[in-house]
Design an enzyme around this catalytic site. Structure first.
Site, PDB file in Angstrom:
ATOM      1  N   GLY A 147     -56.905  97.358  63.264  1.00  0.00           N
ATOM      2  CA  GLY A 147     -57.737  96.050  63.288  1.00  0.00           C
ATOM      3  C   GLY A 147     -58.501  96.075  64.564  1.00  0.00           C
ATOM      4  N   GLY A 148     -58.826  94.672  65.044  1.00  0.00           N
ATOM      5  CA  GLY A 148     -59.505  94.671  66.297  1.00  0.00           C
ATOM      6  C   GLY A 148     -59.083  95.272  67.558  1.00  0.00           C
ATOM      7  N   GLY A 151     -90.634 116.749  70.319  1.00  0.00           N
ATOM      8  CA  GLY A 151     -89.956 115.930  71.124  1.00  0.00           C
ATOM      9  C   GLY A 151     -88.302 116.157  71.455  1.00  0.00           C
ATOM     10  CB  ALA A 152     -86.089 118.698  70.339  1.00  0.00           C
TER      11      ALA A 152
HETATM   12  C1  HXC Z   1     -45.560  91.412  64.872  1.00  0.00           C
HETATM   13  C2  HXC Z   1     -44.960  93.511  64.354  1.00  0.00           C
HETATM   14  C3  HXC Z   1     -46.246  93.648  64.303  1.00  0.00           C
HETATM   15  C4  HXC Z   1     -47.348  92.880  64.500  1.00  0.00           C
HETATM   16  C5  HXC Z   1     -45.167  95.486  63.460  1.00  0.00           C
HETATM   17  N1  HXC Z   1     -44.156  94.694  63.864  1.00  0.00           N
HETATM   18  N2  HXC Z   1     -46.204  95.113  63.524  1.00  0.00           N
HETATM   19  N3  HXC Z   1     -44.533  92.233  64.746  1.00  0.00           N
HETATM   20  N4  HXC Z   1     -46.770  91.596  64.820  1.00  0.00           N
HETATM   21  N5  HXC Z   1     -48.597  92.974  64.306  1.00  0.00           N
HETATM   22  C6  HXC Z   1     -42.748  94.837  63.934  1.00  0.00           C
HETATM   23  C7  HXC Z   1     -42.243  94.947  62.615  1.00  0.00           C
HETATM   24  O1  HXC Z   1     -42.045  93.681  62.228  1.00  0.00           O
HETATM   25  C8  HXC Z   1     -40.868  95.371  62.992  1.00  0.00           C
HETATM   26  O2  HXC Z   1     -40.039  94.557  63.396  1.00  0.00           O
HETATM   27  C9  HXC Z   1     -41.308  96.450  64.015  1.00  0.00           C
HETATM   28  O3  HXC Z   1     -42.559  96.075  64.700  1.00  0.00           O
HETATM   29  C10 HXC Z   1     -41.563  98.048  63.668  1.00  0.00           C
HETATM   30  O4  HXC Z   1     -42.576  98.063  62.443  1.00  0.00           O
HETATM   31  P1  HXC Z   1     -42.139  98.484  60.981  1.00  0.00           P
HETATM   32  O5  HXC Z   1     -43.032  97.935  60.110  1.00  0.00           O
HETATM   33  O6  HXC Z   1     -40.694  98.496  60.776  1.00  0.00           O
HETATM   34  O7  HXC Z   1     -42.672 100.232  61.404  1.00  0.00           O
HETATM   35  P2  HXC Z   1     -43.399 101.169  60.539  1.00  0.00           P
HETATM   36  O8  HXC Z   1     -42.763 101.203  59.012  1.00  0.00           O
HETATM   37  O9  HXC Z   1     -43.442 102.194  61.224  1.00  0.00           O
HETATM   38  O10 HXC Z   1     -44.640 100.522  60.312  1.00  0.00           O
HETATM   39  C11 HXC Z   1     -45.681 100.493  61.540  1.00  0.00           C
HETATM   40  C12 HXC Z   1     -47.103  99.255  61.046  1.00  0.00           C
HETATM   41  C13 HXC Z   1     -46.480  98.116  60.318  1.00  0.00           C
HETATM   42  C14 HXC Z   1     -47.730 100.472  60.155  1.00  0.00           C
HETATM   43  C15 HXC Z   1     -47.610  99.258  62.238  1.00  0.00           C
HETATM   44  O11 HXC Z   1     -45.587  97.381  61.156  1.00  0.00           O
HETATM   45  C16 HXC Z   1     -47.755  97.181  60.058  1.00  0.00           C
HETATM   46  O12 HXC Z   1     -48.312  97.498  59.121  1.00  0.00           O
HETATM   47  N6  HXC Z   1     -47.884  96.317  60.858  1.00  0.00           N
HETATM   48  C17 HXC Z   1     -48.901  95.040  61.026  1.00  0.00           C
HETATM   49  C18 HXC Z   1     -50.226  96.034  61.377  1.00  0.00           C
HETATM   50  C19 HXC Z   1     -51.145  94.910  61.587  1.00  0.00           C
HETATM   51  O13 HXC Z   1     -51.587  94.513  60.341  1.00  0.00           O
HETATM   52  N7  HXC Z   1     -51.621  94.322  62.587  1.00  0.00           N
HETATM   53  C20 HXC Z   1     -52.594  93.295  62.766  1.00  0.00           C
HETATM   54  C21 HXC Z   1     -54.016  94.206  62.835  1.00  0.00           C
HETATM   55  S1  HXC Z   1     -55.020  93.177  63.306  1.00  0.00           S
HETATM   56  P3  HXC Z   1     -38.300  94.633  63.135  1.00  0.00           P
HETATM   57  O14 HXC Z   1     -38.022  93.288  63.511  1.00  0.00           O
HETATM   58  O15 HXC Z   1     -38.206  95.126  61.947  1.00  0.00           O
HETATM   59  O16 HXC Z   1     -38.001  95.727  63.987  1.00  0.00           O
HETATM   60  C22 HXC Z   1     -55.116  93.255  64.788  1.00  0.00           C
HETATM   61  C23 HXC Z   1     -56.236  92.140  65.302  1.00  0.00           C
HETATM   62  C24 HXC Z   1     -56.742  92.450  66.928  1.00  0.00           C
HETATM   63  O17 HXC Z   1     -54.641  93.833  65.536  1.00  0.00           O
HETATM   64  C25 HXC Z   1     -57.431  91.244  67.060  1.00  0.00           C
HETATM   65  C26 HXC Z   1     -58.495  91.885  68.240  1.00  0.00           C
HETATM   66  C27 HXC Z   1     -59.587  91.070  68.246  1.00  0.00           C
END
Ligand code: HXC
Length: 522
Positions: free
Chosen positions: A171-172, A406-407
């Site tokens: 993501g971001g 140019g290069a």
């Molecule tokens: C809160 C999160 C989290 C998140 C993971 N966890 N991502 N908690 N917010 N974004 C937590 C899970 O709930 C889990 O908690 C623990 O971290 C480990 O995650 P798992 O899923 O069990 O691990 P894994 O199977 O290795 O998968 C990792 C992962 C997956 C691929 C990163 O967790 C995932 O898809 N997370 C969401 C990713 C996402 O979409 N993020 C937002 C992106 S947008 P527990 O309690 O079970 O231990 C973004 C915007 C930024 O970031 C903006 C900037 C402008």
């Protein structure tokens, strides 16, 4: 509580912080082939040099059971320490606590570290391993990212910023590394993308897995995001150490000089033999680079992306230089969109951090074709012109063979402010290559000669004349556009002497009329 109990409480809290998300989560981290945030810091920094800050920071989010999920440090370990004796600041996300997700407080810790690094003038290293914005904290976590991006921009060009991607970065969240100077990714365990496979499937119906979408090798070969790739966590951290050994701590310092016994006043006869006899035959420009610079000092950056340009750090007589070169072995060394971006961004990094640039030129031109034109080769190629013109560090250029159109101008020519430009006797500096030039200038005459043998003889004669009169280094030398024509074997010595004398170069540019900044093509 008595004094002793308070001491014990502190030690107990430290112990708790060291455990991050707990033993089970640490085991899972290890099972997936990753080190923990603290293990990474320990491996990267000089033994015992790490000083942690904000160990006791916790989030203050409520709802979604967040009150029950409070952990010391809030999913990131921050502080400062030393790498080979030189100070660095570091933030390492701790995937074992809530997947290293970033909320308000984690972001504040990172921003505080960056701000201190900036005021101290020490590199900022960010080890990414996170599920991205902490979903439960909503806009507070987005605000946190915004603050980090802002600090990345404020620090850009003042302190070196190096990101390692050692787990998810989605993501971001990808934009903080993207705003930093170098990204090192770990093969197999890391990935970076704006939208993950599930969203890609839903939006486009495209089936792709994480590694094929944004794994280390994809970003090191196709997208130009990963400057370097480590085979595991340790190699990734070793690459950061190596990078740091070539760059100054901030933009007011010179890069680290390492005295060497390697002579700088001796000819290198092997260089005479590197170029093939046939001027259209390819060769590996790294055969030239490695013979000119100090032994084993060439450290290539982006070795697998846009290989028609070669960039990297090296030392010459112990002094750090940035190398930019065309690679005749790939696409004849022509400049396309990616190689233009590769060169321009590196030249701007070198200039920002006082690292002299040595350019080796063997370029037939910018790449032709609809794909290039429609992709915007004009604006991408313009970046090379911009970057070289803007750069005020010592700029040294060696024209090995082809330097057309140019290069020729773009690749560190004197016309863009180079300080020392030399050519090998094999250099061909002209508007275009002989074949194209003769075809344009004598098309009518050639078509009028009916006898094929006569025609070939005529073409041969004017081609020869073109080569001797125009496509030679002596025409440019006569104008003073190049400073000298040298034997390949003399290259190391000549460059070292120029580098030495240029080490006190100060180019003061008067901006008339005053401006905030120029508008670089992108
Ligand atoms: C809160 C999160 C989290 C998140 C993971 N966890 N991502 N908690 N917010 N974004 C937590 C899970 O709930 C889990 O908690 C623990 O971290 C480990 O995650 P798992 O899923 O069990 O691990 P894994 O199977 O290795 O998968 C990792 C992962 C997956 C691929 C990163 O967790 C995932 O898809 N997370 C969401 C990713 C996402 O979409 N993020 C937002 C992106 S947008 P527990 O309690 O079970 O231990 C973004 C915007 C930024 O970031 C903006 C900037 C402008």
């Amino acid at each position: 509580m008595g004094k002793e109990d308070l001491y014990k409480l502190l030690l107990a809290k430290r112990e708790e912080a060291f455990l991050g998300g707990g033993k089970e989560a640490i085991d899972k981290q290890h099972q997936s082939g990753k080190m923990t945030a603290r293990e990474r810091i320990e491996y990267l920094l000089d033994p015992g040099s790490f000083t942690e800050i904000d160990m006791f920071v916790t989030h203050r989010a409520v709802g979604f059971e967040m009150e029950k999920r409070v952990g010391l440090g809030d999913g990131v370990v921050t502080g400062f320490g030393r790498v080979n004796g030189r100070p660095v600041f570091i933030a390492a996300q701790d995937f074992t606590f809530m997947g290293g997700s970033l909320g308000e407080k984690q972001a504040e810790k990172i921003v505080k570290t960056m701000r201190t690094a900036l005021s101290v003038g020490a590199p900022m290293i960010f080890l990414n391993d996170s599920g991205g914005a902490r979903i439960q904290e909503g806009v507070d976590s987005l605000k946190g990212y915004g603050d980090i991006f802002y600090m990345n921009v404020m620090a850009s060009g003042v302190i070196p910023q190096i990101a390692a991607i050692m787990g998810p970065c989605a993501g971001g969240a990808v934009y903080s590394p993207a705003l930093m100077d170098f990204i090192v990714m770990t093969r197999g365990t890391s990935y970076m993308f704006i939208t993950g496979p599930r969203v890609v499937k839903a939006a486009l119906g495209e089936e792709v897995d994480e590694q094929s979408l944004g794994g280390a090798d994809v970003h090191a070969t196709k997208s130009g995001i990963a400057s370097l790739v480590g085979k595991d966590d340790k190699e990734t951290l070793d690459l950061i150490k190596k990078l740091l050994s070539y760059i100054p701590s901030n933009n007011a310092e010179d890069p680290p000089y390492i005295p060497t016994d390697e002579p700088t006043d001796k000819e290198v006869p092997e260089l005479d033999a590197v170029l093939p006899d046939d001027p259209d035959k390819p060769y590996d420009v790294k055969e030239v680079i490695t013979r000119v610079v100090d032994k084993d000092s060439f450290f290539e950056i982006f070795p697998h992306w846009a290989p028609n340009a070669v960039i990297g750090f090296a030392r010459l007589g112990g002094r750090v230089v940035g190398i930019v070169a065309n690679q005749p072995n790939y696409l004849a060394g022509s400049l396309d969109i990616d190689s233009s971006d590769k060169i321009a961004r590196f030249v701007r990094f070198l200039d920002a951090f006082n690292i002299p640039i040595i350019t080796f030129v063997d370029v037939p031109g910018f790449m032709p074709g609809t794909m290039m034109e429609h992709g915007g080769i004009i604006r991408h190629g313009a970046k090379i012109l911009y970057a070289y013109s803007e750069a005020t560090v010592p700029k040294l250029t060696v024209i090995l063979r082809k330097a057309y159109g140019g290069a020729y101008i773009a690749m560190g020519s004197r016309h863009l402010g180079a300080d020392y430009v030399v050519a090998w006797p094999t250099a061909e500096i002209a508007v275009m290559g002989p074949a194209g030039a003769v075809e344009i200038l004598y098309r009518k005459e050639i078509s009028q000669i009916k006898d094929p043998q006569e025609r070939a003889k005529f073409v041969e004669k004017i081609t020869q004349e073109y080569k001797e009169k125009l496509a030679t280094p002596f025409f440019a030398a006569a104008r003073g556009y190049i400073d000298d024509v040298i034997l390949p074997r003399e290259t190391r010595t000549k460059l070292y002497r120029a580098l030495e004398v240029l080490s006190t170069k100060r180019e003061v540019r008067v901006r008339v009329p005053p401006k905030k900044h120029a508008n670089m093509p992108v």
